[in-house]
Design a protein around this motif. Structure first.
Motif, PDB file in Angstrom:
ATOM      1  N   VAL A 184      21.525  59.275  33.728  1.00 60.14           N
ATOM      2  CA  VAL A 184      22.657  60.060  33.224  1.00 60.14           C
ATOM      3  C   VAL A 184      23.703  59.142  32.600  1.00 60.14           C
ATOM      4  O   VAL A 184      24.150  58.169  33.212  1.00 60.14           O
ATOM      5  N   GLU A 185      24.096  59.465  31.366  1.00 61.05           N
ATOM      6  CA  GLU A 185      25.189  58.761  30.699  1.00 61.05           C
ATOM      7  C   GLU A 185      26.500  59.529  30.842  1.00 61.05           C
ATOM      8  O   GLU A 185      27.556  58.939  31.065  1.00 61.05           O
ATOM      9  N   LEU A 186      26.423  60.840  30.677  1.00 60.56           N
ATOM     10  CA  LEU A 186      27.591  61.703  30.834  1.00 60.56           C
ATOM     11  C   LEU A 186      27.171  62.974  31.566  1.00 60.56           C
ATOM     12  O   LEU A 186      26.113  63.538  31.282  1.00 60.56           O
ATOM     13  N   ALA A 187      28.015  63.412  32.479  1.00 60.06           N
ATOM     14  CA  ALA A 187      27.870  64.716  33.120  1.00 60.06           C
ATOM     15  C   ALA A 187      29.239  65.373  33.094  1.00 60.06           C
ATOM     16  O   ALA A 187      30.220  64.798  32.611  1.00 60.06           O
ATOM     17  N   CYS A 188      29.336  66.580  33.611  1.00 61.03           N
ATOM     18  CA  CYS A 188      30.648  67.215  33.689  1.00 61.03           C
ATOM     19  C   CYS A 188      30.642  68.278  34.778  1.00 61.03           C
ATOM     20  O   CYS A 188      29.599  68.640  35.329  1.00 61.03           O
TER      21      CYS A 188
END
Length: 344
Positions: A32-36
């Motif tokens: 994962v590079e970006l999650a939210c």
């Protein structure tokens, strides 16, 4: 590896969990590079939607493929990919007709024993049917806009499509969360001429205007209905996007829709609304929507992001590290943040 888990109301932790690993030939592992954090995650955070103690959480992420099952053909190690909030096989009749959320082999990230998106890595089942590859060379600055496509932008778009938004439409959007704001943006993208955003938060109203809202209604309940009807010459809006899921938001949506109009609903109905079929029947109000088939919308939405025609990234107003994820949940719960990015 480390991942976000939930242990009860307002009890979010980052813990060591088993490493994501290939289990079936169609799997891949995504770093994962970006999650939210999603507004729907807050239902669990507040204890309204029940979870098992220690269950993984989070369903919005993008990243890089680091391991590939023997049966995967669409992506390889090193590819950047977007994951919609539901995995699906891509081959069943539902997937073929553009409804991957009804895939009998599908599932939701962070449900049961599945991996959640708010962690260091995720095992993705049915990778060929689920993941969308990001072209090589895409600037890192576009990643937040692409991250929004995993759920909120696709969900707002689904509401607009279900409501029948098209060139020249008059639209009312009920809800000023990230999905509602993306609904404003989706309505603008589909050619709406007038977009009335309903919400009482000044910072969110500013985003709505940026996304194309022509009018803002801060009133609630009967006062909001009266104001929208005043703005539309007493008729109401032909297209209404219901982006909350509460009884009050449904009452508002029915109150502001024009006779013969359509309501596109995507608000998760944790509080089941009491709908009067007699009212809907007598006023010829159409209702469509539901769980957004984001995978079906992803290629088209991504093309517009990459071409510079679409930018939903302003819905993100705070970034936290994985270690700070509990602070991100608290900020969204307290409405001091609209939508929080998590950087593992």
């Amino acid at each position: 590896m480390r991942a976000t888990t939930i242990h009860g109301p307002k009890d979010i932790r980052v813990e060591d969990v088993p490493d994501a690993a290939i289990e079936q030939v169609g799997d891949v592992v995504v770093e994962v590079e970006l999650a939210c954090i999603c507004g729907s995650d807050l239902w669990a955070y507040r204890g309204v939607s029940k979870r098992q103690v220690g269950q993984r959480i989070g369903h919005e992420f993008l990243g890089s493929v680091v391991d590939v099952g023997a049966g995967v053909t669409s992506v390889g190690v090193g590819d950047r990919v977007i994951a919609p909030f539901v995995w699906s096989d891509g081959t069943c009749p539902h997937c073929v007709q553009g409804l991957p959320t009804s895939c009998p082999e599908g599932g939701f990230w962070g449900s049961g024993s599945s991996d959640g998106g708010q962690g260091e890595a995720v095992r993705v089942p049915f990778a060929d049917g689920t993941l969308v590859r990001i072209p090589e060379g895409v600037d890192d600055g576009l990643l937040p806009a692409l991250l929004a496509l995993t759920d909120v932008m696709g969900t707002g778009h689904h509401a607009a499509v279900a409501a029948g938004v098209g060139p020249g439409s008059t639209v009312a959007v009920v809800g000023d969360g990230a999905v509602g704001l993306c609904g404003v943006l989706a309505a603008k993208r589909l050619g709406a001429e007038r977009i009335i955003a309903l919400g009482r938060h000044a910072d969110r109203a500013a985003v709505a205007r940026l996304f194309g809202a022509t009018d803002q209604v801060a009133e609630r309940g009967d006062a909001a209905v009266e104001r929208v009807r005043e703005l539309t010459g007493g008729l109401g809006a032909a297209c209404v996007l219901e982006c909350v899921g509460t009884e009050q938001s449904w009452q508002t949506g029915i109150g502001v829709v024009r006779d013969g109009g359509r309501i596109g609903y995507v608000g998760v109905p944790h509080q089941a609304p009491a709908l009067s079929l007699g009212t809907l029947f007598g006023r010829n109000i159409g209702i469509a929507g539901g769980l957004a088939p984001v995978r079906a919308y992803l290629p088209g939405l991504m093309a517009d992001v990459l071409a510079g025609r679409l930018d939903p990234s302003p819905v993100f107003d705070r970034t936290v590290t994985l270690d700070e994820v509990a602070d991100g949940y608290a900020a969204m719960d307290e409405r001091s943040a609209l939508k929080v990015v998590v950087r593992p």
